[in-house]
Each structure stands twice: as structure tokens, then as C-alpha cells.
Design an enzyme around this catalytic site. Structure first.
Site, short mmCIF file in Angstrom:
data_model
loop_
_atom_site.label_atom_id
_atom_site.label_comp_id
_atom_site.label_asym_id
_atom_site.label_seq_id
_atom_site.Cartn_x
_atom_site.Cartn_y
_atom_site.Cartn_z
N PHE A 182 0.91 -1.17 0.02
CA PHE A 182 0.05 0.02 0.01
C PHE A 182 0.82 1.20 -0.06
CE2 PHE A 182 0.93 -0.03 4.48
CZ PHE A 182 1.01 1.33 4.68
N LYS A 185 -1.08 -7.27 -9.21
CA LYS A 185 -2.10 -7.48 -8.23
C LYS A 185 -1.64 -6.25 -6.91
CE LYS A 185 -3.06 -8.30 -4.41
NZ LYS A 185 -3.56 -7.26 -3.22
N GLU A 244 -5.03 -3.84 -2.02
CA GLU A 244 -6.45 -3.73 -1.90
C GLU A 244 -6.69 -2.32 -1.05
OE1 GLU A 244 -4.50 -5.78 -0.69
OE2 GLU A 244 -5.45 -7.19 0.90
N ARG A 245 -5.67 -1.66 -0.46
CA ARG A 245 -6.19 -0.69 0.40
C ARG A 245 -5.92 0.76 -0.46
NH1 ARG A 245 -2.59 -1.95 5.88
NH2 ARG A 245 -1.66 -3.54 4.46
N SER A 268 5.39 -6.72 3.39
CA SER A 268 6.10 -7.00 4.73
C SER A 268 6.85 -8.46 4.76
CB SER A 268 4.99 -7.10 5.68
OG SER A 268 3.96 -8.18 5.19
N CYS A 317 9.64 1.92 3.27
CA CYS A 317 10.45 0.85 3.73
C CYS A 317 11.66 1.22 4.00
CB CYS A 317 10.43 -0.34 2.62
SG CYS A 317 11.25 0.23 1.14
N GLU A 337 9.03 -3.42 13.07
CA GLU A 337 9.00 -2.36 12.15
C GLU A 337 7.70 -1.80 12.75
OE1 GLU A 337 7.90 -3.66 8.18
OE2 GLU A 337 9.06 -1.84 7.43
P1 NAD Z 1 1.64 -6.61 2.92
O1 NAD Z 1 2.70 -7.52 3.16
O2 NAD Z 1 0.71 -6.60 4.09
O3 NAD Z 1 0.94 -6.64 1.70
C1 NAD Z 1 1.58 -6.51 0.49
C2 NAD Z 1 0.91 -7.13 -0.81
O4 NAD Z 1 0.66 -8.68 -0.25
C3 NAD Z 1 -0.37 -6.88 -0.86
O5 NAD Z 1 -0.79 -6.63 -2.44
C4 NAD Z 1 -1.54 -7.74 -0.09
O6 NAD Z 1 -2.73 -7.68 -0.79
C5 NAD Z 1 -0.72 -9.14 -0.05
N1 NAD Z 1 -0.99 -9.94 0.89
C6 NAD Z 1 -1.15 -9.32 2.16
N2 NAD Z 1 -1.45 -10.48 3.20
C7 NAD Z 1 -1.22 -11.74 2.30
C8 NAD Z 1 -1.26 -13.01 2.65
N3 NAD Z 1 -1.55 -13.63 3.84
N4 NAD Z 1 -1.22 -13.83 1.57
C9 NAD Z 1 -0.93 -13.48 0.27
N5 NAD Z 1 -0.90 -12.12 0.01
C10 NAD Z 1 -1.06 -11.13 0.81
O7 NAD Z 1 2.54 -5.00 3.13
P2 NAD Z 1 1.76 -3.75 3.28
O8 NAD Z 1 1.17 -3.64 4.67
O9 NAD Z 1 0.88 -3.33 2.20
O10 NAD Z 1 3.17 -3.00 2.89
C11 NAD Z 1 3.90 -2.43 4.01
C12 NAD Z 1 5.00 -3.22 4.09
O11 NAD Z 1 5.82 -3.41 2.85
C13 NAD Z 1 6.13 -2.87 5.19
O12 NAD Z 1 6.83 -3.87 6.14
C14 NAD Z 1 7.32 -2.17 4.26
O13 NAD Z 1 8.46 -2.16 4.97
C15 NAD Z 1 7.29 -3.26 3.10
N6 NAD Z 1 7.75 -2.39 1.86
C16 NAD Z 1 8.75 -3.10 1.68
C17 NAD Z 1 9.54 -2.31 0.35
C18 NAD Z 1 10.90 -2.82 0.13
O14 NAD Z 1 11.17 -2.45 -1.15
N7 NAD Z 1 11.64 -3.58 0.72
C19 NAD Z 1 9.03 -1.30 -0.26
C20 NAD Z 1 7.67 -0.89 0.23
C21 NAD Z 1 7.16 -1.30 1.28
#
Ligand code: NAD
Length: 496
Positions: A148, A172, A175-176, A225, A280, A382
Site C-alpha cells: 500500500f 495485483k 487492496e487498500r 512485509s 520501507c 518495524e
Molecule cells: P503486506 O505484506 O501486508 O501486503 C503486500 C501485498 O501482499 C498486498 O498486495 C497484499 O494484498 C498481499 N498480501 C497481504 N497478506 C497476504 C497473505 N496473507 N497472502 C498473500 N498475499 C497477501 O504489506 P503492506 O502493509 O501493504 O506494505 C507495507 C510493508 O511493505 C512494510 O513492511 C514495508 O517495509 C514493506 N515494503 C518494503 C519495500 C521494499 O522495497 N523492501 C518497499 C515498500 C514496502
């Protein structure tokens, strides 16, 4: 109420047996719904990408790049529209949304160089009348799953490069805040992309699992994450796919006793609190070396934080906006409270922040916590909120050990005027992206982005040269055209 759908085979689709609320985090109100794709809808998107692949694969790289040239212009012309969608669903302030888009556009600019990047390698006369070359062929249908916090930039890290390399793509998004990705897709079609080459499906775990398990999908790029990144990497690998899964972070800045403290404070303000700390690469821990540096940082930082303005995205005078959801606000506030309960000192407290006119928004004010120690939950996790924690140590070695011991290794920075210390730091620190007096060392588009340790699962980093390698397969061809009448005798020895 508007429902955000999908874009499949170049056409909008609204299929959903389920929907989910999309909030404006500044008001706390539900402003839209998003369609949550079923397995069948995702399979339809994969089929559209599969059908478009043969022709797209054979489209000359220069023609593919020309679409990206037009796309860059369209992105620039539509920057305000994209910024509004990002601001309205993510909450980041318009100047921050513009910065995110600009960093995304830089990836489109890099992708415009595809003909050069895909030229391959050639060696003449590796043996008598034998030439050999390596070419970089596309993989087929590839997928991107994005978080998101950068609804425009992170998708732009992925699909422009994948597509100019000759792949077709299913995205994909989170969704937020799903709307920006659909506008990005619409503009790419306006730039001339054939239908089916780029598809967007909105959804949740059902959509993700379908992409991970479907044999037609050859590679998956993920950003999100760490627990989900690890799951994605393991599941994609189990299904025989190439995968890069970028995860979470805990980025430390070492503040050396010789650092220019006014500069440190002004740099840390944006790096810790910009985008409400939901980056991140946010610098969430300052490790001060020596008592004087610790005391000076706390004193100057608390003063500098007083005038910070928290508020709604469209007012450019605001420094940062709300966090993404009510649940996330509760998590951030809970971690601040846990630090306090475990003995840290909350010097500036953003937990009670209320923004006039936006009383139901998911706001957390900038927070500064002193005397944090590595055992604390708030240090280990985090936080992903506007919280800067200060850990005090006596030596640079201790500071580096802390960073090297942390499970994450995304970004880090050292503030110093000592070149020798900086060089030692960059050489020995166990982190993928390192800044020297640069607090957010996000690599430019012609380098690649990625952390170490549990911040990245996979070998290749995102975008840049690693992006080209991730989205292509090397094929090496060895060719002999013997001169007429020249015949080689038999040999059973290994060719040398
Ligand atoms: P998230 O992991 O909750 O979601 C990321 C994606 O995974 C979304 O599209 C979501 O729909 C999907 N997803 C969520 N739960 C899932 C599940 N159980 N099974 C399959 N798919 C699932 O992350 P977020 O809250 O949207 O984003 C924030 C996180 O992303 C933070 O931890 C941040 O550090 C990280 N991030 C990392 C980078 C990097 O380059 N390392 C860059 C941006 C964000």
C-alpha cells in the site's frame, strides 16, 4: 458508491463476489469499494496475458520502448490525477505523492533503453569457425504483487521493465489503495500498449495464491512485509517460479560525535517522519555515539519537531498525513506505549494528535523516543509510523554491531565528517543500501533496489540492471558454419 474493478485484456472488469472498503485515511470515511477478484478472474487475467505473449515477445524492442517513451509523457501530463488518487487513498501529502511518481517515472525512462539493455553478449571465434553469443529472452507471463505504501512507484519498479523485456504482466496492487494502479494501466494502453500485455487484478490472498500456483506464471516480483514476502518466496519457489520478494525494514542511522548536528536533524526529520514513516527506507532508529551526540540530537530534534504539520493530502503546507488504517494507527500507538512501559523515554508524544476538521482521521503525530534498547518490542519490530527511536551507545563498533545483529538489512546511513569511518562503515555493514550523510539512500533507476537479510528473499534486486536480469532468461548459442569442404574428424574428448 464507486467500485474499483480490474483491467483484463485491455478492458475494465467489475467481477467480484466480494468487495472491500477503501478509506480516505484523513477523514476515516469509506469513499469507495474495491472488487476482490475470485480465482476465476485472476485466471482470466493470466489467460489474457498468455494470449498476448507470442506477438508481444516478437515485437522489436525498439517498438516496445517507443510505447514507454509515450508513456513517460502521459505520466507527466497526468501527475496531478495520479497524485490525487494516491493522496485520497493512501493519505500522503501531494508533494510526497509527486516525489513517488517521479521516482516511478525514472524507471520508465530506464525501460526506454531496452534495445540497448537487451543487446546480449557476443564472442567471435570461440573455436574454429565457431561463434558464440548470449541473448536475453523474456520469460512469458510474469506477476507483480505490491504494497500500500507506494501505490504508484512500486508497480512502476516492476511492469515497465518486465514489459519492455517482452513479457506480459499481471499486477495485483494493494487492496487498500487500488485506484492509482488502474490509472497507470489505462495510461499505458493510451500510450499504445496492445491489449492483454498488462493486466491489473484487485484482490487479496485468493488472487495472490492463484498467481503463485498457476503454471502459466513464470516469475513473481513481490514487495511488502517480511512474513508475507517469505511466504511468497517459498510458495513461488515450490511452484517452480523465479521470485524476488522484498520485505520489511528497520533502518538505523549512526550519528557520530563529529557529525554536523543541525544537518543531521534536518535530514532525519524527513527521513523519519515523511510519509508518516510508512516507507520501507524510513530511518526509524538513530544510534548516537557518545553522550554528547545523544543529548544534542534529543535537544535539537525535539525543537525541530514542534512546528511539524500533520494533515490532509491536498494541503502542501502539511509535512505528512495520516497512517493507512485505524488498525495500523492502533499498532503504532501500541508500540510507542510498549516502549514507554519497557523503560524508554517518550520525549515528543504523537499519540494524542487530533487534526482539526479531521477528527476521525488515522493521524499519529511525530514521536521521539529516547533510551530505547534492543530488547524492546518497539526496537525489534518495524513500526511503520512517524516514530524516531534513539539508541545510545559508546562506540561506532557497538552501533555497527546493533545494525548487523538486526534481522532486517534494508537501508542504513552514517552521519559523520570522517571519511575513514564512513568507508569502514560502508565496507562492513550488513545492509543492502547504504547512505553516507544521505538518510534515504534509495538507489536511482539505473542501479537496483534491495535489502539484505530478511529484507529480501531471492537473489536479484528490484529494477535497474537486476530488473533486466530478473525478467529475462539467458540463452547461450554456439554456432559453427564450416567452410565448404572442411570436415571435422570424430572426437570423443570433451570439446575444448
Ligand atoms: P503486506 O505484506 O501486508 O501486503 C503486500 C501485498 O501482499 C498486498 O498486495 C497484499 O494484498 C498481499 N498480501 C497481504 N497478506 C497476504 C497473505 N496473507 N497472502 C498473500 N498475499 C497477501 O504489506 P503492506 O502493509 O501493504 O506494505 C507495507 C510493508 O511493505 C512494510 O513492511 C514495508 O517495509 C514493506 N515494503 C518494503 C519495500 C521494499 O522495497 N523492501 C518497499 C515498500 C514496502
Amino acid at each position: 458508491m464507486e467500485t474499483i474493478g480490474h483491467l483484463i485484456g485491455g478492458k475494465p472488469s467489475q467481477e467480484s463476489s466480494r468487495t472491500q472498503d477503501v478509506f480516505n485515511p484523513a477523514t476515516g470515511e469509506v469513499t469507495k469499494k474495491v472488487a476482490i477478484a475470485s480465482k476465476e478472474t485472476v485466471e482470466e487475467a493470466i489467460a489474457a496475458a498468455q494470449a498476448a505473449y507470442p506477438e508481444w515477445r516478437n515485437t522489436p524492442p525498439m517498438k516496445r520502448a517507443r510505447i514507454m517513451f509515450r508513456y513517460k509523457t502521459l505520466l507527466e501530463e497526468n501527475a496531478d490525477r495520479i497524485g490525487e488518487l494516491v493522496g485520497g487513498e493512501h493519505g500522503k501529502i501531494c508533494h510526497d505523492a509527486a516525489g513517488e511518481l517521479q521516482r516511478g517515472i525514472e524507471n520508465v525512462e530506464y525501460a526506454c533503453g531496452a534495445p540497448e539493455l537487451l543487446k546480449g553478449e557476443y564472442s567471435k571465434n570461440v573455436g574454429p569457425s565457431i561463434d558464440s553469443w548470449s541473448e536475453f529472452q523474456p520469460l512469458g507471463v510474469v506477476a507483480g504483487i505490491t504494497p500500500f505504501n507506494f501505490p504508484a512507484m512500486v508497480p512502476l519498479w516492476m511492469f515497465p521493465m518486465a514489459i519492455v523485456c517482452g513479457n506480459t504482466f499481471v499486477l495485483k496492487p494493494s487492496e487498500r489503495d487500488p485506484s492509482a494502479a488502474l490509472l497507470l494501466a489505462e495510461l499505458l494502453h493510451e500510450a499504445g500498449l496492445p491489449a492483454g500485455v498488462f493486466n491489473v487484478v484487485n484482490g487479496d490472498k485468493v488472487a495472490v495464491d492463484t498467481l503463485l500456483e498457476d503454471k502459466r506464471v513464470k516469475a513473481v516480483s513481490f514487495v511488502g512485509s517480511t512474513p508475507i514476502a517469505e511466504y511468497i518466496y517459498q510458495t513461488a519457489s515450490k511452484h517452480g517460479k523465479r521470485c524476488q520478494a522484498l520485505g520489511g525494514a528497520k533502518n538505523h542511522a549512526i550519528v557520530m560525535p563529529d557529525a554536523d548536528m543541525d544537518n543531521v536533524v534536518s535530514q532525519l526529520l524527513g527521513a523519519a517522519f515523511g510519509s508518516s514513516g510508512e516507507r520501507c527506507m524510513a530511518l526509524s532508529v538513530a544510534v548516537t555515539v557518545g553522550k554528547a551526540a545523544g543529548d544534542a540530537l534529543i535537544e535539537k530534534m525535539s525543537a525541530a519537531m514542534a512546528p511539524l504539520k500533520v494533515g490532509e493530502y491536498s494541503d502542501a503546507k502539511n509535512d505528512f498525513g495520516p497512517v493507512i488504517t485505524k488498525e495500523h494507527k492502533d499498532k503504532v500507538v501500541g508500540l510507542i506505549t510498549s516502549a514507554e512501559e519497557q523503560g524508554a523515554n517518550v520525549v515528543v508524544d504523537g499519540r494524542q494528535t487530533v487534526v482539526k476538521g479531521y477528527e476521525n482521521g488515522f493521524f499519529v503525530g511525530a514521536t521521539l523516543i529516547d533510551n530505547v534498547t534492543p530488547e524492546m518490542e518497539s526496537y525489534q519490530q518495524e513500526i511503520f509510523g512517524p516514530v524516531l527511536q534513539v539508541v545510545r551507545v559508546d562506540t561506532m563498533e557497538e552501533a555497527m554491531q546493533l545494525i548487523n545483529d538486526h534481522e532486517y538489512g534494508n537501508g542504513t546511513c552514517i552521519f559523520t565528517r570522517d571519511g575513514e569511518a564512513a568507508r569502514y562503515f560502508s565496507d562492513h555493514i550488513e545492509v543492502g543500501m547504504v547512505g553516507i550523510n544521505v538518510p534515504l539512500p534509495v538507489p536511482v533507476a539505473y542501479h537496483s533496489f534491495g535489502g539484505w537479510k530478511r529484507s529480501l528473499f531471492g537473489d536479484l534486486h528490484a529494477y535497474g540492471p537486476d530488473g533486466v536480469r530478473f525478467y529475462t532468461k539467458r540463452k547461450t548459442i554456439t554456432q559453427r558454419w564450416p567452410s565448404a569442404g572442411v570436415r571435422e574428424g570424430k572426437s570423443f574428448a570433451f570439446p575444448s
